[in-house]
Design a protein around this motif. Structure first.
Motif, short mmCIF file in Angstrom:
data_model
loop_
_atom_site.label_atom_id
_atom_site.label_comp_id
_atom_site.label_asym_id
_atom_site.label_seq_id
_atom_site.Cartn_x
_atom_site.Cartn_y
_atom_site.Cartn_z
N PRO A 131 9.26 -14.69 -12.17
CA PRO A 131 9.47 -13.76 -13.27
C PRO A 131 8.30 -12.79 -13.51
N THR A 132 7.12 -13.15 -13.04
CA THR A 132 5.95 -12.29 -13.28
C THR A 132 5.49 -11.52 -12.04
N LEU A 133 6.17 -11.70 -10.92
CA LEU A 133 5.72 -11.08 -9.67
C LEU A 133 5.71 -9.55 -9.75
N MET A 134 6.72 -8.96 -10.34
CA MET A 134 6.77 -7.50 -10.44
C MET A 134 5.56 -6.97 -11.21
N GLN A 135 5.26 -7.61 -12.34
CA GLN A 135 4.11 -7.21 -13.15
C GLN A 135 2.81 -7.40 -12.37
N GLU A 136 2.68 -8.51 -11.67
CA GLU A 136 1.46 -8.79 -10.90
C GLU A 136 1.24 -7.73 -9.81
N LEU A 137 2.31 -7.35 -9.12
CA LEU A 137 2.20 -6.34 -8.06
C LEU A 137 1.79 -4.99 -8.63
N LEU A 138 2.35 -4.63 -9.78
CA LEU A 138 1.98 -3.36 -10.42
C LEU A 138 0.53 -3.38 -10.88
N GLU A 139 0.12 -4.50 -11.47
CA GLU A 139 -1.26 -4.60 -11.95
C GLU A 139 -2.27 -4.56 -10.80
N GLN A 140 -1.90 -5.08 -9.63
CA GLN A 140 -2.78 -4.99 -8.46
C GLN A 140 -2.98 -3.54 -8.04
N GLU A 141 -2.03 -2.68 -8.37
CA GLU A 141 -2.13 -1.25 -8.04
C GLU A 141 -2.74 -0.44 -9.17
N GLY A 142 -3.16 -1.11 -10.25
CA GLY A 142 -3.83 -0.42 -11.35
C GLY A 142 -2.93 0.01 -12.49
N VAL A 143 -1.67 -0.37 -12.46
CA VAL A 143 -0.73 -0.02 -13.54
C VAL A 143 -0.87 -1.08 -14.64
N ILE A 144 -1.04 -0.62 -15.87
CA ILE A 144 -1.21 -1.55 -17.00
C ILE A 144 0.17 -1.89 -17.57
N VAL A 145 0.44 -3.20 -17.65
CA VAL A 145 1.73 -3.69 -18.14
C VAL A 145 1.47 -4.68 -19.27
N LYS A 146 2.14 -4.45 -20.40
CA LYS A 146 2.06 -5.38 -21.54
C LYS A 146 3.47 -5.65 -22.03
N GLU A 147 3.80 -6.93 -22.17
CA GLU A 147 5.10 -7.37 -22.64
C GLU A 147 6.24 -6.71 -21.87
N ASP A 148 6.13 -6.75 -20.54
CA ASP A 148 7.13 -6.20 -19.62
C ASP A 148 7.38 -4.70 -19.81
N LYS A 149 6.39 -3.98 -20.28
CA LYS A 149 6.52 -2.53 -20.45
C LYS A 149 5.25 -1.85 -19.94
N ILE A 150 5.42 -0.77 -19.20
CA ILE A 150 4.29 -0.05 -18.64
C ILE A 150 3.62 0.77 -19.73
N GLN A 151 2.32 0.61 -19.84
CA GLN A 151 1.54 1.37 -20.80
C GLN A 151 1.22 2.74 -20.17
N ASN A 152 1.23 3.77 -20.98
CA ASN A 152 0.95 5.13 -20.50
C ASN A 152 1.95 5.52 -19.40
N PHE A 153 3.23 5.25 -19.68
CA PHE A 153 4.30 5.45 -18.71
C PHE A 153 4.37 6.89 -18.19
N LYS A 154 4.22 7.86 -19.09
CA LYS A 154 4.31 9.26 -18.67
C LYS A 154 3.21 9.63 -17.67
N ALA A 155 2.05 9.03 -17.80
CA ALA A 155 0.93 9.35 -16.90
C ALA A 155 1.13 8.77 -15.50
N VAL A 156 1.78 7.61 -15.39
CA VAL A 156 1.96 6.99 -14.08
C VAL A 156 3.34 7.26 -13.48
N PHE A 157 4.18 7.99 -14.21
CA PHE A 157 5.53 8.29 -13.72
C PHE A 157 5.46 9.29 -12.57
N TRP A 158 6.17 8.99 -11.49
CA TRP A 158 6.25 9.86 -10.32
C TRP A 158 7.68 10.35 -10.22
N ASP A 159 7.87 11.67 -10.21
CA ASP A 159 9.21 12.25 -10.16
C ASP A 159 9.56 12.59 -8.72
#
Length: 175
Positions: free
Chosen positions: A135-163
């Motif tokens: 259940p936590t693998l997705m969050q762990e993989l994102l955090e290894q890449e420097g994406v901050i995740v709290k309570e299953d939600k990406i913090q500063n989503f607009k800044a890390v969003f890739w279109d």
């Protein structure tokens, strides 16, 4: 889980239902068949050149929408995320975000690997995390890449969003 609708199954449902139930079953089957023709028709899908070859493939060879989705997802840079809907828009096919989610659910068996952990919903929530090994693998993989995740939600989503559609628009402007 995928259910196969066979003529025998349809006959069983129609035979053992009321008239109202039979109409509902027939309508559902008809809707499924129409959607399959609409979204999964290989004639409507563009062909993509194979990686590493300069030869163009004949127009008769088509690529599935799964391959198109995976090709887009593989382009997501490390430390960035995108949404199911953005991938659907960028695909150039008549896809919905749900269809992209369906493709991402099957991404575990794709070769080469697909970084499915970089695909989230439009609110930045890790809606696909239940499909990972833990259940936590997705969050762990994102955090290894420097994406901050709290309570299953990406913090500063607009800044890390890739279109992915922006990349496509930029390449059209250069041409």
């Amino acid at each position: 889980m995928i259910f196969t609708i066979t003529p025998k199954a349809i006959w069983y449902l129609l035979k053992n239902s009321t008239w109202t139930g039979a109409i509902v079953v027939a309508t559902a089957v008809n809707t499924v068949l129409l959607n399959m023709k609409k979204y999964l028709n290989p004639k409507d899908q563009p062909s993509l050149p194979s990686a590493g070859t300069k030869e163009k493939k004949p127009d008769t060879e088509k690529v599935s929408f799964f391959d198109t989705v995976y090709k887009i997802v593989r382009k997501i840079p490390r430390g960035r995320v995108t949404s199911y809907g953005a991938i659907a828009d960028a695909s150039g096919l008549r896809l919905t975000g749900r269809m992209v989610g369906w493709a991402m659910n099957a991404a575990g068996s794709a070769k080469p690997a697909v970084p499915a952990h970089r695909v989230v919903n439009s609110k930045g929530e890790l809606s696909g995390s239940s499909h990972f090994a833990t259940p936590t693998l997705m969050q762990e993989l994102l955090e290894q890449e420097g994406v901050i995740v709290k309570e299953d939600k990406i913090q500063n989503f607009k800044a890390v969003f890739w279109d992915p559609g922006q990349t496509r628009k930029d390449s059209k402007k250069k041409a």
